[in-house]
Write a protein that holds these residues in place. Structure first.
Motif, PDB file in Angstrom:
ATOM      1  N   ASP A  97       0.806  -1.227   0.000  1.00  0.00           N
ATOM      2  CA  ASP A  97       0.000   0.000   0.000  1.00  0.00           C
ATOM      3  C   ASP A  97       0.839   1.277   0.000  1.00  0.00           C
ATOM      4  N   THR A  98       2.063   1.200  -0.519  1.00  0.00           N
ATOM      5  CA  THR A  98       2.929   2.383  -0.574  1.00  0.00           C
ATOM      6  C   THR A  98       3.632   2.430  -1.936  1.00  0.00           C
ATOM      7  N   PRO A  99       4.234   3.578  -2.272  1.00  0.00           N
ATOM      8  CA  PRO A  99       5.049   3.672  -3.484  1.00  0.00           C
ATOM      9  C   PRO A  99       6.528   3.398  -3.223  1.00  0.00           C
ATOM     10  N   LYS A 137      -9.149  -2.923  -1.289  1.00  0.00           N
ATOM     11  CA  LYS A 137      -9.156  -1.463  -1.304  1.00  0.00           C
ATOM     12  C   LYS A 137     -10.184  -0.952  -2.315  1.00  0.00           C
ATOM     13  N   ASN A 142      -6.855   2.573  -5.148  1.00  0.00           N
ATOM     14  CA  ASN A 142      -5.907   1.888  -6.023  1.00  0.00           C
ATOM     15  C   ASN A 142      -5.472   2.778  -7.193  1.00  0.00           C
ATOM     16  N   LEU A 145      -2.880   5.034  -5.649  1.00  0.00           N
ATOM     17  CA  LEU A 145      -1.657   4.284  -5.371  1.00  0.00           C
ATOM     18  C   LEU A 145      -0.887   4.002  -6.659  1.00  0.00           C
ATOM     19  N   ARG A 148       0.978   7.097  -7.699  1.00  0.00           N
ATOM     20  CA  ARG A 148       2.125   7.351  -6.821  1.00  0.00           C
ATOM     21  C   ARG A 148       3.284   6.410  -7.145  1.00  0.00           C
ATOM     22  N   ARG A 149       2.969   5.170  -7.491  1.00  0.00           N
ATOM     23  CA  ARG A 149       4.024   4.214  -7.826  1.00  0.00           C
ATOM     24  C   ARG A 149       4.668   4.561  -9.170  1.00  0.00           C
TER      25      ARG A 149
END
Length: 223
Positions: A97-99, A137, A142, A145, A148-149
Motif C-alpha cells: 500500500d505504498t510507493p 481497497k 488503487n 496508489l 504514486r508508484r
C-alpha cells in the motif's frame, strides 16, 4: 532402518525445496538491458493519448458508484489505445500500500534505466504506467496508489539515473485497465509497464546540450 527411512525422506524434501527455490529465483531474475530494449524498440507512430485528460478520467471512473458496473472481469479498459504501443511489463515489488520500492527490485529499475539510454531508444519518450490488481481497497484508493508508484519510478529514473524528465510520463490506471482481465486479482495486474510513446521533441534533446566553447580572446593591439 526407520531412522534411515526418515533420513531418505528428509533428503528428498530438502532436494525438492532447493529445486523449487532455484525455479523461483529464475522466475524473479531481473531482465537484461537487451530484453527491455528488444520489447521497446518497435516504434511506429506516436501514441494518441491525452494524458492529463486520461488522469482525470481514471479518477472519475474510479470514484463513480455505477449500479450497472459490469464488475472487474467485464470492465472495459479505459485507454485501449495503449495496447498498440510497444511495452515492457516489469514486476516491481513495492512495500504494501505504498510507493516505496523494495530493494529486491532495484536491479530491475537499473536495467530499465540502462535500456532507456541505449542508442536505439534515445530518440523516444516513454509512458510509465502503474496498475493495481483488484483487492479489498477501493478503486479510488488503487488509482491513487498506482499513480504514486508510477511517479516513484519516474523520480528514481530521473534523480538516480539522470534520465531526462521530458522523456518520462507517469500515469496510474489503478484497476481501470487490467493486464489480465480474466483474473482481476492476479499479481500480473500489479505489474508496471514502460511504453514507447513518441519521439523526443526537437526542442527537448535526450541529453543536455553541451556547453558552448568559450569565445576566443581577441589579440591585444600593438602599440
Amino acid at each position: 532402518m526407520r531412522a534411515k527411512g526418515f533420513s531418505s525422506v528428509g533428503l528428498c524434501v530438502a532436494l525438492g525445496l532447493v529445486l523449487l527455490a532455484g525455479a523461483a529465483s529464475a522466475q524473479t531474475a531481473a531482465p537484461t538491458r537487451d530484453d527491455i530494449v528488444g520489447k521497446l524498440n518497435h516504434y511506429e507512430e506516436a501514441g494518441e493519448v491525452d494524458l492529463p485528460a486520461l488522469k482525470q478520467q481514471v479518477m472519475e471512473r474510479a470514484k463513480a458508484r455505477i449500479k450497472n458496473d459490469p464488475g472487474p472481469v467485464n470492465r472495459p479498459p479505459i485507454a485501449p489505445d495503449l495496447a498498440k504501443l510497444s511495452a515492457f511489463n516489469a514486476q516491481i515489488q513495492f512495500d504494501a500500500d505504498t510507493p516505496i520500492i523494495q530493494p529486491a527490485s532495484y536491479q530491475t529499475v537499473g536495467r530499465i534505466a540502462d535500456a532507456l539510454v541505449h542508442s536505439s531508444l534515445l530518440p523516444y519518450t516513454f509512458l510509465i504506467v502503474g496498475h493495481v490488481e483488484s483487492n479489498s481497497k477501493t478503486r479510488e484508493a488503487n488509482a491513487i496508489l498506482s499513480q504514486r508508484r508510477a511517479d516513484a519510478i519516474r523520480d528514481v529514473l530521473v534523480n538516480t539515473f539522470k534520465i531526462s524528465t521530458k522523456r518520462l510520463h507517469p500515469i496510474g490506471l489503478g484497476e481501470e485497465q487490467f493486464l489480465d482481465r480474466a483474473k482481476p486479482t492476479s499479481a500480473v495486474n500489479g505489474q508496471l509497464q514502460i511504453l514507447t510513446y513518441a519521439k523526443v521533441p526537437e526542442d527537448a534533446p535526450a541529453h543536455p546540450a553541451a556547453a558552448p566553447a568559450p569565445a576566443a580572446k581577441k589579440p591585444a593591439k600593438k602599440r
